[in-house]
Design an enzyme around this catalytic site. Structure first.
Site, PDB file in Angstrom:
ATOM      1  N   LYS A 149       0.784  -1.365   0.102  1.00  0.00           N
ATOM      2  CA  LYS A 149       0.174   0.183   0.185  1.00  0.00           C
ATOM      3  C   LYS A 149       0.861   1.376   0.120  1.00  0.00           C
ATOM      4  O   LYS A 149       0.423   2.255  -0.682  1.00  0.00           O
ATOM      5  CB  LYS A 149      -0.901  -0.030   1.474  1.00  0.00           C
ATOM      6  CG  LYS A 149      -1.597   1.466   1.678  1.00  0.00           C
ATOM      7  CD  LYS A 149      -2.498   1.238   2.723  1.00  0.00           C
ATOM      8  CE  LYS A 149      -1.535   1.646   4.081  1.00  0.00           C
ATOM      9  NZ  LYS A 149      -1.421   2.819   4.479  1.00  0.00           N
ATOM     10  N   ASN A 150       1.894   1.285   0.821  1.00  0.00           N
ATOM     11  CA  ASN A 150       2.632   2.644   1.147  1.00  0.00           C
ATOM     12  C   ASN A 150       3.641   2.769  -0.019  1.00  0.00           C
ATOM     13  O   ASN A 150       4.340   3.999  -0.084  1.00  0.00           O
ATOM     14  CB  ASN A 150       3.409   2.557   2.406  1.00  0.00           C
ATOM     15  CG  ASN A 150       2.062   2.619   3.749  1.00  0.00           C
ATOM     16  OD1 ASN A 150       0.912   2.807   3.159  1.00  0.00           O
ATOM     17  ND2 ASN A 150       2.612   2.173   4.894  1.00  0.00           N
TER      18      ASN A 150
ATOM     19  N   ARG B 144      -4.875  10.223   4.521  1.00  0.00           N
ATOM     20  CA  ARG B 144      -3.862  11.424   4.711  1.00  0.00           C
ATOM     21  C   ARG B 144      -2.726  11.308   3.400  1.00  0.00           C
ATOM     22  O   ARG B 144      -2.449  12.142   2.879  1.00  0.00           O
ATOM     23  CB  ARG B 144      -2.817  11.057   5.898  1.00  0.00           C
ATOM     24  CG  ARG B 144      -1.891  11.782   6.059  1.00  0.00           C
ATOM     25  CD  ARG B 144      -0.956  11.309   7.354  1.00  0.00           C
ATOM     26  NE  ARG B 144       0.440  11.854   7.356  1.00  0.00           N
ATOM     27  CZ  ARG B 144       0.680  13.241   7.741  1.00  0.00           C
ATOM     28  NH1 ARG B 144      -0.442  13.910   8.237  1.00  0.00           N
ATOM     29  NH2 ARG B 144       1.816  13.472   7.870  1.00  0.00           N
TER      30      ARG B 144
ATOM     31  N   CYS C  50      -5.771   8.463  10.045  1.00  0.00           N
ATOM     32  CA  CYS C  50      -5.867   7.803  11.415  1.00  0.00           C
ATOM     33  C   CYS C  50      -6.240   8.495  12.553  1.00  0.00           C
ATOM     34  O   CYS C  50      -6.287   9.766  12.749  1.00  0.00           O
ATOM     35  CB  CYS C  50      -4.592   7.036  11.397  1.00  0.00           C
ATOM     36  SG  CYS C  50      -4.049   5.960  10.163  1.00  0.00           S
TER      37      CYS C  50
ATOM     38  N   ARG D 165      -0.811  14.679  13.153  1.00  0.00           N
ATOM     39  CA  ARG D 165       0.015  14.129  12.097  1.00  0.00           C
ATOM     40  C   ARG D 165       0.148  15.534  11.231  1.00  0.00           C
ATOM     41  O   ARG D 165      -0.286  15.619  10.048  1.00  0.00           O
ATOM     42  CB  ARG D 165      -0.626  13.030  11.444  1.00  0.00           C
ATOM     43  CG  ARG D 165      -0.800  11.924  12.270  1.00  0.00           C
ATOM     44  CD  ARG D 165      -1.072  10.565  11.515  1.00  0.00           C
ATOM     45  NE  ARG D 165      -0.134  10.083  10.838  1.00  0.00           N
ATOM     46  CZ  ARG D 165      -0.187   9.211   9.802  1.00  0.00           C
ATOM     47  NH1 ARG D 165      -1.569   8.718   9.874  1.00  0.00           N
ATOM     48  NH2 ARG D 165       0.662   8.815   8.982  1.00  0.00           N
TER      49      ARG D 165
ATOM     50  N   ASP E 283       4.661   0.665  12.210  1.00  0.00           N
ATOM     51  CA  ASP E 283       3.666  -0.039  11.849  1.00  0.00           C
ATOM     52  C   ASP E 283       3.513  -1.325  12.239  1.00  0.00           C
ATOM     53  O   ASP E 283       2.482  -2.134  11.761  1.00  0.00           O
ATOM     54  CB  ASP E 283       3.556   0.134   9.955  1.00  0.00           C
ATOM     55  CG  ASP E 283       3.147   1.651   9.593  1.00  0.00           C
ATOM     56  OD1 ASP E 283       3.321   1.860   8.430  1.00  0.00           O
ATOM     57  OD2 ASP E 283       2.939   2.433  10.496  1.00  0.00           O
TER      58      ASP E 283
ATOM     59  N   ILE F 217       8.083   7.282  16.858  1.00  0.00           N
ATOM     60  CA  ILE F 217       7.516   7.847  15.688  1.00  0.00           C
ATOM     61  C   ILE F 217       6.193   8.514  16.145  1.00  0.00           C
ATOM     62  O   ILE F 217       6.181   9.862  16.023  1.00  0.00           O
ATOM     63  CB  ILE F 217       7.423   7.019  14.585  1.00  0.00           C
ATOM     64  CG1 ILE F 217       8.694   6.077  14.364  1.00  0.00           C
ATOM     65  CG2 ILE F 217       6.940   7.871  13.260  1.00  0.00           C
ATOM     66  CD1 ILE F 217       9.786   6.663  13.563  1.00  0.00           C
TER      67      ILE F 217
ATOM     68  N   ARG G 139      -8.504  -1.032   4.785  1.00  0.00           N
ATOM     69  CA  ARG G 139      -7.762   0.192   4.318  1.00  0.00           C
ATOM     70  C   ARG G 139      -6.472  -0.412   3.793  1.00  0.00           C
ATOM     71  O   ARG G 139      -5.768   0.307   2.935  1.00  0.00           O
ATOM     72  CB  ARG G 139      -7.609   1.192   5.544  1.00  0.00           C
ATOM     73  CG  ARG G 139      -9.164   2.006   5.457  1.00  0.00           C
ATOM     74  CD  ARG G 139      -8.664   3.410   5.968  1.00  0.00           C
ATOM     75  NE  ARG G 139      -7.651   4.023   5.366  1.00  0.00           N
ATOM     76  CZ  ARG G 139      -6.951   5.125   6.228  1.00  0.00           C
ATOM     77  NH1 ARG G 139      -7.219   5.324   7.503  1.00  0.00           N
ATOM     78  NH2 ARG G 139      -5.917   5.777   5.603  1.00  0.00           N
TER      79      ARG G 139
END
Ligand code: EPZ
Length: 433
Positions: A38-39, A108, A132, A137, A320, A342, A412
């Site tokens: 996904k990322n 986002r 999220c 953020r 993550d 993070i 998602r």
């Protein structure tokens, strides 16, 4: 948009009200194929705005988030087909520069269209992001970096607005390592006048891969894989033809599933190098892990050992995977200390795991997890993508049947995780709420 989704269609009102029922106690076995990342897919989809023409992206995961990005691009005038994980994006007719609040608030990463629109068209109107449930953020690094390149962005009525912009090369150093802002500025700088030097950039495989894809389209990005990038602007880029890299977080999540259930499974179509930090941590917890070319075989211990985890930018332990690792530690032998450096408050999964009987104490951005002998099934609620994955892992070992609601969060970020787990032997079913 031509739609052909073999996998259940999330995000439509009906599907977004699904829940999962999981009967705990089953061992997993067999092989599971890892989907595209996904990322990695999201910034590459946005990067298609940098070049006029028809782009072809293969191995694009069928997720609510990739569909949201497709809708954002359609909103801008792109023509899209998305079938069998192949996404073609024709940007020839892009003529709108607005990414609306209604779409951006759900994801986002929609902000990734900002840099490419400014770089190619000199204009953009992009809603400030949502997404999220945790954090602030901020996007200050995205805005400051583009402003350093001459974007003169304004915030108007909740939108980031750029007009009549001609980007020029600059030197920009990131205060904190940011995946999103690195990708944003890297994309924008490809078409800027002159050379841009970016310092303290993110090294996540999703970012390095984006750079590799852009270079294949005629960009001139040097230093990929290091903390400093030099990007020499070019006049134009060719359309993208690429295959999205495997999802390292999905890979690590399935490894954690083997760890918590004490099972042996083989992950196919994955990239072991991209999950080294999680792999070593799971070995420390007692897993036997056999990485091969594009495969990993994991054997979980009878009971995991407690481990301490501190998240960090790649190649450190990924934030993550923090929630999933916390779930593994909730039934481990001993006490684990888990710190997220993070996102300081990325712990919305903790009260839900406590409902299943986990013994967790939070002190600022650290969770002290005292492993318990067993978890007990209970109704719980998903709150974000990775928190929901942690609840699925815990439910796989909890005594009884756990009901996880609001799994649209899971959809998602994970492609058909319920079907994949069922094929590995888990007692799991998707039901309507
Ligand atoms: C990416 O988010 C991922 N999302 C996130 O994964 C992941 O958690 C995160 O990187 C960190 O690895 C995507 O790739 C779509 P950042 P991103 O900018 O880019 C601060 C998932 O579950 N920061 O690297 O939004 C920020 O507050 C998602 O798949 C600023 O201060 O994260 C954070 O503390 C969730 N100003 C740190 O940097 C900025 O302008 C890292 O954030 C931007 C970020």
């Amino acid at each position: 948009m031509t739609r052909d989704y073999a996998i259940a269609e999330p995000q439509t009102s009906k599907a977004s009200m699904d829940a999962l029922l999981i009967q705990g106690g089953s061992k997993l076995s067999g092989r599971v194929a890892i989907s595209g990342a996904k990322n990695a897919a999201l910034p590459v989809m946005a990067a298609t705005l940098l070049a006029r023409g028809v782009h072809t992206l293969r191995n694009v995961p069928v997720l609510a988030d990739t569909k949201t990005m497709a809708r954002v691009l359609e909103q801008l005038g792109a023509r899209i087909t998305f079938a069998d994980r192949v996404c073609t994006i024709d940007t020839t007719a892009v003529k709108s520069f607005e990414a609306p609040y209604d779409l951006v608030r759900t994801m986002r990463a929609s902000i990734y269209v900002l840099g490419p629109l400014i770089a190619r068209f000199g204009a953009a109107r992009v809603s400030l992001p949502g997404g999220c449930a945790w954090g602030p953020r901020p996007v200050n690094l995205h805005i400051d970096g583009l402003d350093a390149m001459g974007a003169r962005l304004e915030i108007e009525h909740g939108y980031i607005v750029g007009r009549d912009v001609r980007l020029r090369g600059t030197r920009f150093s990131f205060d904190v390592v940011s995946v999103g802002a690195t990708a944003q500025l890297m994309m924008a700088a490809t078409l800027a006048e002159g050379t841009t030097t970016l310092e303290n950039v993110a090294l996540e495989p999703d970012v390095t891969e984006l750079g590799r894809v852009l270079n294949a389209c005629g960009a001139r990005i040097e230093g990929l894989g290091t903390r400093r990038l030099s990007i020499h602007g070019v006049k134009e880029l060719k359309p993208i033809q690429t295959t999205i890299i495997p999802d390292r977080i999905e890979t690590a999540t399935f490894m954690a599933a083997a760890a918590i259930t004490g099972s042996t499974i083989t992950l196919e179509d994955c990239e072991p190098l991209d999950v080294a930090a999680a792999l070593h941590k799971l070995e420390e917890a007692g897993c036997e892990i056999l990485p091969e070319a594009k495969e990993i075989t994991v054997t979980g211990p009878r009971r995991a050992s407690a481990v301490n985890v501190r998240t960090a930018p790649f190649p450190g332990f990924p934030t993550d995977m923090q929630a999933q690792m916390l779930a593994v530690c909730s039934v481990a032998d001993g006490t684990s200390i888990i710190t997220d450096t993070i996102y300081l408050d990325r712990f919305t999964h903790v009260p839900e795991l406590q409902r299943l009987g986990a013994d967790i104490r939070l002190e600022q951005n650290t969770a002290i997890v005292k492993g318990v002998d067993r978890l007990q099934a209970a109704p719980v609620m998903a709150t974000d993508i990775r928190a929901s994955a942690a609840l699925v892992l815990a439910a796989l070992v909890a005594e009884g049947e756990t009901r996880i609601s609001r799994i649209y969060h899971l959809d998602r970020g994970y492609e058909a995780i319920d079907r994949k787990l069922a094929e590995l032997g888990a007692k799991i079913q998707r039901v309507r709420e």
